[in-house]
Design an enzyme around this catalytic site. Structure first.
Site, PDB file in Angstrom:
ATOM      1  CD  GLU A   1      -2.891   1.391   0.720  1.00  0.00           C
ATOM      2  OE1 GLU A   1      -2.695   1.408  -0.505  1.00  0.00           O
ATOM      3  OE2 GLU A   1      -3.988   1.613   1.246  1.00  0.00           O
ATOM      4  CG  ASP A   2      -0.849   4.858  -1.495  1.00  0.00           C
ATOM      5  OD1 ASP A   2      -1.514   4.229  -0.632  1.00  0.00           O
ATOM      6  OD2 ASP A   2      -1.362   5.724  -2.231  1.00  0.00           O
TER       7      ASP A   2
ATOM      8  CG  ASP B   1      -4.679   9.486   6.376  1.00  0.00           C
ATOM      9  OD1 ASP B   1      -4.117   9.968   7.361  1.00  0.00           O
ATOM     10  OD2 ASP B   1      -5.513  10.127   5.700  1.00  0.00           O
TER      11      ASP B   1
ATOM     12  CG  PHE C   1      -3.099  15.343   0.996  1.00  0.00           C
ATOM     13  CD1 PHE C   1      -4.019  14.393   1.399  1.00  0.00           C
ATOM     14  CD2 PHE C   1      -2.774  15.431  -0.349  1.00  0.00           C
ATOM     15  CE1 PHE C   1      -4.613  13.542   0.479  1.00  0.00           C
ATOM     16  CE2 PHE C   1      -3.363  14.593  -1.276  1.00  0.00           C
ATOM     17  CZ  PHE C   1      -4.300  13.648  -0.857  1.00  0.00           C
TER      18      PHE C   1
ATOM     19  NE  ARG D   1      -2.803   8.293  -9.524  1.00  0.00           N
ATOM     20  CZ  ARG D   1      -3.401   7.924  -8.387  1.00  0.00           C
ATOM     21  NH1 ARG D   1      -2.688   7.446  -7.402  1.00  0.00           N
ATOM     22  NH2 ARG D   1      -4.710   8.027  -8.253  1.00  0.00           N
TER      23      ARG D   1
HETATM   24  P1  IMP Z   1      -6.903   5.521   4.875  1.00  0.00           P
HETATM   25  O1  IMP Z   1      -8.018   4.594   4.502  1.00  0.00           O
HETATM   26  O2  IMP Z   1      -7.417   6.764   5.566  1.00  0.00           O
HETATM   27  O3  IMP Z   1      -5.787   4.856   5.620  1.00  0.00           O
HETATM   28  O4  IMP Z   1      -6.318   6.103   3.552  1.00  0.00           O
HETATM   29  C1  IMP Z   1      -5.684   5.340   2.667  1.00  0.00           C
HETATM   30  C2  IMP Z   1      -5.785   5.907   1.262  1.00  0.00           C
HETATM   31  O5  IMP Z   1      -6.105   7.319   1.221  1.00  0.00           O
HETATM   32  C3  IMP Z   1      -4.449   5.751   0.618  1.00  0.00           C
HETATM   33  O6  IMP Z   1      -4.345   4.511  -0.051  1.00  0.00           O
HETATM   34  C4  IMP Z   1      -4.415   6.921  -0.337  1.00  0.00           C
HETATM   35  O7  IMP Z   1      -5.030   6.557  -1.546  1.00  0.00           O
HETATM   36  C5  IMP Z   1      -5.256   7.985   0.343  1.00  0.00           C
HETATM   37  N1  IMP Z   1      -4.410   8.923   1.109  1.00  0.00           N
HETATM   38  C6  IMP Z   1      -4.340   9.074   2.436  1.00  0.00           C
HETATM   39  N2  IMP Z   1      -3.462  10.031   2.769  1.00  0.00           N
HETATM   40  C7  IMP Z   1      -2.954  10.493   1.608  1.00  0.00           C
HETATM   41  C8  IMP Z   1      -1.981  11.501   1.277  1.00  0.00           C
HETATM   42  O8  IMP Z   1      -1.369  12.172   2.123  1.00  0.00           O
HETATM   43  N3  IMP Z   1      -1.744  11.670  -0.045  1.00  0.00           N
HETATM   44  C9  IMP Z   1      -2.359  10.966  -1.034  1.00  0.00           C
HETATM   45  N4  IMP Z   1      -3.262  10.019  -0.763  1.00  0.00           N
HETATM   46  C10 IMP Z   1      -3.564   9.786   0.547  1.00  0.00           C
END
Ligand code: IMP
Length: 179
Positions: free
Chosen positions: A103-104, A107, A156, A169
């Site tokens: 996963e990238d 958050d 972000f 990207r």
């Molecule tokens: P989560 O479900 O809140 O953990 O968010 C995960 C997804 O939200 C990641 O796979 C990203 O696609 C997107 N995301 C969360 N934070 C960022 C950020 O700082 N930059 C870009 N995408 C983010």
């Protein structure tokens, strides 16, 4: 006539060189942990994980099968509302396999939690999580991450696969979005 808006360049947070070194270290750790396994099924979470996964597998010294899964969370532009939809699914039965989810960024944790819940139902022999970036300040769901590239503050960020409304990207570094 009004001038076109000036494009703001994201401010570098993690350089391409640091990413390259860290991806190598992650690959070495994953290789060591999977030394006895015949194959690793690497499941890349689209879209953000595509560049990280492509670089990471080239640092894993074990046979890898590459699969993709699509997860989208809905919310404001920079915040997750917690509803995670799974799109494209892996087209392979992972029962009994050693799976590495790539996963990238983690958050709130809701996306990775949703994906791992889904994959665990399919009875893999093991399931590990590797994320490039961990943003623990926004965490809402407890997630056990096995391999983390960098822990970052609550900015972000964009680049190296991560986007802001589908932009940036392609940047080779991780930068802080300026909009
Ligand atoms: P989560 O479900 O809140 O953990 O968010 C995960 C997804 O939200 C990641 O796979 C990203 O696609 C997107 N995301 C969360 N934070 C960022 C950020 O700082 N930059 C870009 N995408 C983010």
């Amino acid at each position: 006539m009004t001038a076109p808006p000036v494009e703001k360049v994201p401010k570098e947070l993690i350089s391409a060189d640091r990413i390259h070194i860290r991806v190598g270290e992650l690959g070495a750790a994953i290789t060591a942990d999977h030394a006895g396994d015949p194959e690793i099924v690497v499941v890349c979470v689209l879209k953000g994980g595509f560049i990280f996964a492509a670089d990471l597998v080239r640092h894993i010294g074990r046979p890898c099968r590459i699969e993709f899964i699509r997860a989208s969370s809905y919310g404001n532009r920079h915040t997750s509302a917690g509803r995670v939809a799974l799109g494209h699914d892996i087209d392979f039965d992972i029962a009994g396999c050693h799976v590495l989810l790539v996963e990238d960024i983690v958050d709130t944790g809701q996306t990775i939690s949703r994906v791992t819940d889904e994959l665990r139902k399919r009875a893999p022999a093991s399931l590990k999580i590797c994320c490039l970036l961990d943003k623990p300040s926004a965490r809402k769901v407890t997630v056990g991450i096995d391999y983390t590239g960098f822990t970052i503050p609550g900015h972000f960020v964009v680049g190296y696969g991560l986007d802001d409304a589908e932009k940036y990207r392609e940047l080779p570094f991780i930068g802080i979005a300026t909009t």
